[in-house]
Each structure stands twice: as C-alpha cells, then as structure tokens.
Design an enzyme around this catalytic site. Structure first.
Site, PDB file in Angstrom:
ATOM      1  N   ASP A  81       2.770   6.846   3.970  1.00  0.00           N
ATOM      2  CA  ASP A  81       2.251   5.822   4.878  1.00  0.00           C
ATOM      3  C   ASP A  81       3.402   4.989   5.453  1.00  0.00           C
ATOM      4  OD1 ASP A  81       0.419   4.208   6.149  1.00  0.00           O
ATOM      5  OD2 ASP A  81      -0.569   3.495   4.333  1.00  0.00           O
ATOM      6  N   ASP A 141      -7.560   4.827  10.604  1.00  0.00           N
ATOM      7  CA  ASP A 141      -8.282   4.103   9.560  1.00  0.00           C
ATOM      8  C   ASP A 141      -9.734   3.925   9.969  1.00  0.00           C
ATOM      9  OD1 ASP A 141      -6.180   3.921   7.884  1.00  0.00           O
ATOM     10  OD2 ASP A 141      -5.677   1.839   8.319  1.00  0.00           O
TER      11      ASP A 141
HETATM   12  C1  DGJ Z   1      -2.918   2.123   5.773  1.00  0.00           C
HETATM   13  C2  DGJ Z   1      -3.539   3.492   5.727  1.00  0.00           C
HETATM   14  O1  DGJ Z   1      -3.865   3.913   7.011  1.00  0.00           O
HETATM   15  C3  DGJ Z   1      -4.748   3.466   4.819  1.00  0.00           C
HETATM   16  O2  DGJ Z   1      -5.384   4.708   4.820  1.00  0.00           O
HETATM   17  C4  DGJ Z   1      -4.321   3.072   3.434  1.00  0.00           C
HETATM   18  O3  DGJ Z   1      -3.496   4.060   2.885  1.00  0.00           O
HETATM   19  C5  DGJ Z   1      -3.607   1.726   3.484  1.00  0.00           C
HETATM   20  N1  DGJ Z   1      -2.540   1.709   4.434  1.00  0.00           N
HETATM   21  C6  DGJ Z   1      -3.058   1.357   2.125  1.00  0.00           C
HETATM   22  O4  DGJ Z   1      -2.360   0.190   2.165  1.00  0.00           O
END
Ligand code: DGJ
Length: 749
Positions: free
Chosen positions: A465, A525
């Site tokens: 990430d 997300d």
């Molecule tokens: C952002 C990501 O897009 C999410 O899926 C998740 O992993 C969060 N960060 C965790 O902090």
C-alpha cells in the site's frame, strides 16, 4: 517483423503496421499507424504537401516538403520551423535530431536506470539521431498486439546539458480524433471523460509524484463516432508509476500530434558530458474494431508482456481481507475466527491488512516500524500464519513500506529519512510522510525488513500500500520512482511466487509500472458494486480483469451508504479477482448460503472469469474462454413498468448450439417489508421479529431461465425474463428492485 529498406521502416504483424521513413532532411516522417499494409503502400499513405501552406518556414526554400510544421513526424524538434508541441526541450537551444543509422535488435536493451520494460517483444528497432553535442536513440519494439516506444538522450558535448522535457514518444496522425481520459480521486477512480481534439491542446497529466487516481496514464484517441464494435481507436499507456503527461492537438493541416512521457512540470535533469537519460517505455495500440477491439489488444499485451512471467495465466486465489471488517481493531482470536468462517465460505487466502505492527492502532502512528504487535498477535506473525495455514488457507500480509509516521521509532531515529523540502514545513497526508527512496540506506532498510518478514512467516501474498502524494519535484520525483522500482525488484525478484497486489489508497497507482512487479492492483477503496460498474468498467478499456482486485463488502456501503443486494456485490466482483472484505461474524444464514454459492461458481469458472476475453455489453459485461461464456447483466435504478430486456452476446459461433442458464439467486424477503401483508395469510409487522427472523433464514426464488439455443440467437439477442412490474411476485420474473443483476453461464453443447 521489421523491414528496413531505403530509409523506410515498417514494423508489422497480423494486427497492425507502423510505417515511417527518413526524409531527405533527416527527419522521421510518420507514414502510417493502423491496419496492416504493404511497404509499397507508403507513397499512397503519405501526406503530400503540394504547394504547402502560407506562413511556413522551409528547411529548403525550394521544397514545400521541407516544412517540418506540415508533415506528420515520428519525432519532432523545436525552434526549427515545427511550431507544434515538441517532445523534447533542452535549455532553450533548438532541437533538430537527424537520422544517423539504425539497428534491428533481437532483444530490447535493458534500461540502465532500472525502469521496468515490457518483456517478450519479438524485435526492436533502434534509430540513432544526432545534432551537435547530443545523440538521441529511439526504440520501437514489436509485440503481437501493440508497439512500444521509448527514447534515450546522450550528452555528447563538453558541457552539461539541461533537460527540461523529454517524452517517450511523439506521433502525428492524420484525421480528427477525440481524446478519452480516465480521471478522478479517492473512491472515485477512473471517471471516463472525452474531449474533442481541435486547435487547442488536450492534456492529461499527473503531478502528485505518482501516476495517480487524478489522471490515469492510460488514454484513448478515437474517431468521434467510434463505438464499442466499430471505428478507429488508439490506446496509449506508459510503463511508469510517477508524474506523467500526455497531450493531443490538431494542427491546421489536420494532423493530430500525440505524445506521452514523464510530466515536464518542474522537471529538470542536468546531463553531465557522456551521461544518458532514459524515458519510460510507452505502449501504442490500434484497432479499427472500436473500443472493444482496442481493449482486447491492450488486455492481451498486459497479460502476456507486462505482468511478471511467473503470474502469466496463473489463477489467483479467492481471498478474504481483514480491512473493511476489522480496520485496526483485531487480535489473534478475532482473526482466527474470521479465517475459520472465510474458509467455510470458500476463501483460499487470508490477508491481514493494516495494524499488525508497532503502535499502529490507528493511522496516526507506527508506519515505518516492523516490530509485530505482540499484544494483538501473541504468537507473532509466524504463529498466526501457521494457525491460518492449519485451517487450510494461505496467509497474506499488508505493508506500507514507502511511508513513515512522525510517531514511529523509525522517524525518531532517522527524521532525515523522510522526504522534506529544505526551508519549508512538512505537509502530512493521512498523518504520514514519505520516506526518501533516493537514499540507499532507506531502500536497504525497507528491503531487509520486508524480506525478513516475508521469509519468516511463509507469506504467499503481499498487499503493498501507499497512501499519500509526494512533495518531490523535478528529477528527484523521478529518482524516487526509480528507488521504488529498485526496492520492488530486490524484494520480489528472488521471490517470484509471492502474489503482489499493489494498492495506493485504492487505485491511486493503477499503472503498468506497478503491474510489471505484481500482477494485480486494488482498484479502489470503493467496493460499492454500482460504483464498481464504472471503476472496473472504465479500467477495462485499458487493463485486463486479471489485474482488478474486486471484493464483496458490507451494505450499506461504507463509502456511499448505498444498500445493494449481496447477489449484485458478488456478480460485479466475479468480473475481476474475487475477494471478501467484511465482518463475517454477523452474516445470516441466507447470506452464508449466497456467498458459498458465489465462491463455488467463481472457482468452477475461475479461468474464464480471470483470463477469458472480456467484452463490454450494452447492459453488462461478458467473459469468454473456449466453450464457456459468462455474462453479467446489471441494473442501477429500476424503471416502473420496465420494458423487455435483451441479452446480446458477442463473439460466439453462430451455427453452434449453446446451453444458457441463469445463476440461481434468491431474493431476501425483508426487501418487501410491509408489502408482504398483501400475500401472507397473516398481518406481518414490517418491523417485527417474525419478519426479521424470516429474512435471515428464508429467501424467495428469483427467476431462472435455461435455453438450448444457437450462437446466432444469442448474438442477435435473447429476451430475458420480465423484470418486476408492480403486478405481483412470480418465480418466473426477475423480482429485483434497484441495483439488481444476474449472471448467465453459456456453454457450448
Ligand atoms: C488504504 C487501502 O486502500 C485500504 O484497502 C487499506 O489497506 C488501508 N489503506 C489500510 O490503512
């Protein structure tokens, strides 16, 4: 193959021809990029300047063909009469690189700077051009369905050379086009926007330091009347994860100039004598069969030549991810309980997301540290992973190695490792700063820590990430990306079997650069299936569904508050890499049955869903592989008294017979609430315990159809069961309401 004869260069295969030639002034005249042609067609395909245009500058006053402003070029200069946008800017000097020689190479030379390259090209043409004090090398590599281009500049002078802009390619196409770009932001990635390309420049550019969700590097250039299955469409993309730039502009002569490369915004690079600069590789693709034709070619290119070879055509597991269900609030007991449930539902991989290390109990602390939180995980990662594997699941882990919280041991020890701008205050994003990946000690720290953890806990999947924009400007922004690629290469090069899914607040770094290191990306997300129809649907123009992380999450949805049926959440996620990301503890019996049915169907047809030929339909999507085609039909808001609806498939054999069956789905009785009193023998309280209980354990059948039918009929369009029309419930209709959907499995008989 690549043909080079008398200054004419022809890169051709069964899909397309790319033709250019050297003019008598040493410039590269772009002759054709499109359907396959013969080299002998060059003269007919070329633009004839005739008596030229008034107001032109001529390299040779007696020859209108010497007006570099009026001929289509495969690379252009500046300050020498071509007043269109130039792909190269030095420190205010003119550029006019002229042909010197060429070579045909069996293999594309590696990038000295470590930028990733597409692999498996058939041949590469290297053209060397020169002007006093500098050499320019242009590389054209041929693939089955696309062509790549990149450029290298070498300072051959005695003094430094300042580079201000250097595109990967430049190309002039005769004709009128529109440009479609994919723009957005967090939870709203990949909005599709089309602008006509006329006299003013249309630009798509990212300046956040990364490829970004603001403007995806991929874009399309197409005839304004091109459709899904007809018309001329070009697709372009960059194998790069940093700031990018693309532009298109139509000249008076009706030539559309298009170029793409690293964004020139704040870009400066000083080349010492003898030094070279390499641009990222760009991908150029053409189809005369509309957007669908273009997508098919891009998908094939990405699946075969971008994603790491180990993962080429390799099926991906159905995963469970802890994030949306737990966020930071978990311990080993809770995770094992979730894993047990996930296994029962049919998941194959358990992914522990953010929150397993340091003081990471919220997003304000801990990034940069790698010590496992033993309060949450008393047996460490190893102990957890072992227990998860015992349950019959693989174990995957989340990392965010490029960032640091000020509240972390790493930052306290090495504040200078964060990316700062001298003399300016830091500006955190999601409470974090970026680590300076241009520093070798920072890269070593990340490589050592991530590698150690991967090896210690037998991790088979990594979610990588990255949750902020960068403040690095100029060449430093580019060097930062080179640092990232160095890290990824060192960690995953020796561990090719680890499935790497990149993520950046969702789809903030969905690009071909990241896909060279890991075969899939977390698209967004936003897992609301109705939003995903746009996000995944628009990604499909340029990227294959084998690259889309697509999870079923809870409803109402955390990002939209929209309440969608679980069936539709599954049906949309099928057309990507299926996963589940919700708290499983509170699922009721009908939901458990539905999820089990989803994972069973997906696993049965996994190859078709993940690697089948993807096609966009008027009312949904289709994937086909060998004798199987699966279609999804999706609805947003229902109409009252809806009309008949057709399912019109593509690419089948007209004369063959197929069996079409609806994936059986159930309808929650709770959806009907007070309406049930019209059909139930007793007066049911819509808010009462009886209905609430019934809703958990009992669901109504939704319409299922099954036909033995020819490919001809399926492509002509079969009429689906009627939708609910306010005239009562019937098991032979689709009683779905808003956001309903169906999946149809079609198999050759
Ligand atoms: C952002 C990501 O897009 C999410 O899926 C998740 O992993 C969060 N960060 C965790 O902090």
């Amino acid at each position: 193959m690549i043909e080079c004869k008398n200054g004419l260069f022809h890169l051709k295969n069964r899909a397309f021809s790319y033709l250019f030639r050297v003019t008598r002034y040493g410039l590269l005249e772009q002759v054709h990029f499109g359907a396959p042609v013969d080299s002998a067609d060059a003269e007919a395909l070329a633009c004839q300047p005739g008596l030229g245009w008034g107001g032109s500058l001529l390299l040779n006053g007696l020859d209108t063909g010497s007006c570099s402003d009026a001929i289509p070029l495969a690379w252009s200069g500046s300050g020498r009469g071509d007043f269109r946008e130039s792909p190269l800017e030095l420190d205010g000097r003119p550029t006019e690189f002229c042909y010197v020689n060429h070579r045909v190479l069996k293999e594309q030379p590696a990038m000295a700077c470590g930028l990733p390259l597409a692999h498996g090209g058939s041949e590469t043409l290297e053209i060397t051009l020169a002007q006093p004090g500098a050499k320019l090398y242009l590389y054209f590599t041929l693939f089955e369905t696309a062509l790549t281009r990149r450029a290298v500049l070498e300072n051959e002078g005695q003094t430094p050379l300042e580079l201000r802009k250097f595109m990967s390619f430049c190309l002039d196409l005769p004709g009128d086009y529109a440009m479609t770009t994919f723009d957005g932001g967090w939870i709203a990635e990949m909005g599709r926007h089309t602008a006509p390309v006329a006299g003013s420049r249309v630009v798509s550019e990212s300046t956040t330091g990364f490829s970004s969700h603001r403007h995806n590097p991929g874009f399309l250039l197409h005839e304004s009347d091109a459709g899904e299955d007809h018309g001329r469409v070009y697709g372009f993309n960059l194998i790069y994860s940093g700031n990018h730039y693309a532009s298109a502009q139509r000249s008076l002569q009706g030539l559309t100039r298009v170029m793409q490369g690293i964004s020139p915004a704040n870009f400066r690079k000083t080349l010492a004598p003898g030094e070279k600069f390499e641009t990222p590789e760009a991908v150029l693709c053409h189809s005369d069969a509309g957007f669908g034709g273009l997508s098919a070619r891009m998908h094939r290119f990405v699946n075969d030549h971008i994603i790491p070879e180990y993962w080429r055509g390799r099926e991906r597991p159905v995963l469970y991810n802890s994030w949306e269900g737990c966020m930071f609030d978990f311990d080993q007991r809770k995770l094992l309980d979730l894993a047990k449930r996930a296994k029962e539902l049919g998941c194959e991989l358990f992914v522990l997301d953010d929150g397993w290390f340091g003081a990471r109990n919220n997003d304000k602390a801990g990034l940069g540290d790698y010590n496992v939180n033993l309060k949450k995980l008393p047996n460490g990662l190893e102990g957890l992973a072992e227990r998860i594997r015992k349950l019959g699941l693989e174990f995957g882990l989340w990392f965010e190695p490029e960032s640091v919280n000020e509240d972390s041991d790493l930052y306290r020890a090495h504040p200078d490792w964060a990316l700062h701008n001298e003399g300016f205050s830091d500006i955190p994003g999601r409470n974090q700063l970026l680590l300076d990946l241009t520093k070798p000690e920072v890269r070593d720290y990340i490589v050592e820590n991530v590698s150690r953890i991967l090896d210690s806990a037998g991790i088979s999947y990594v979610k990588w990430d990255m949750n902020r924009h960068s403040v690095a400007l100029g060449a430093r922004a580019h060097d930062h990306i080179l640092g990232l690629y160095d890290i990824l290469r060192r960690i995953f090069g020796p561990r090719p079997q680890i499935l790497l899914e990149s993520c950046s607040s969702g789809g903030n770094r969905f690009d071909l650069g990241m896909l060279c290191f890991g075969p899939q990306v977390w698209c967004s997300d936003n897992t609301d299936p109705i939003s995903r129809l746009d996000i995944q649907g628009n990604l499909s123009y340029l990227y294959p569904q084998s690259t889309f992380g697509a999870h079923v999450s809870a409803a109402p949805h955390a990002q939209t508050l929209r309440n969608t049926p679980l069936t539709t959440r599954g049906n949309v996620s099928f057309f990507g890499l299926l996963g589940y990301e919700l708290d499983l503890k509170h699922l009721v019996s009908v939901e458990i049955q539905e999820i089990k049915a989803q994972t069973e169907l997906y696993k049965k047809y996994r190859r078709v869903f993940q690697f089948g030929t993807f096609r966009r339909l008027k009312n949904g999507w289709q994937v086909s592989e060998g004798p199987v085609t699966i279609a999804g039909v999706f609805h947003k808001l229902v109409d009252a008294a809806p009309a008949y609806e057709q399912l019109r498939l593509k690419g089948l054999d007209r004369s063959k017979r197929y069996l079409l069956r609806t994936r059986a789905q159930k309808i929650r009785v709770g959806q009907f609430a007070g309406l049930l009193k019209h059909v139930a023998p007793v007066d049911l309280n819509p808010n009462g315990a009886v209905l609430r209980t019934a809703d958990k354990i009992y669901a109504l059948e939704d319409g299922v159809e099954g036909y033995h039918v020819t490919g001809g009929a399926l492509m002509s369009g079969i009429t689906l069961l009627p939708l609910f029309r306010g005239t009562g419930y019937d098991a032979n209709q689709r009683t779905q309401g808003d956001f309903g959907s169906n999946v149809y499995v079609v198999e050759e008989e």
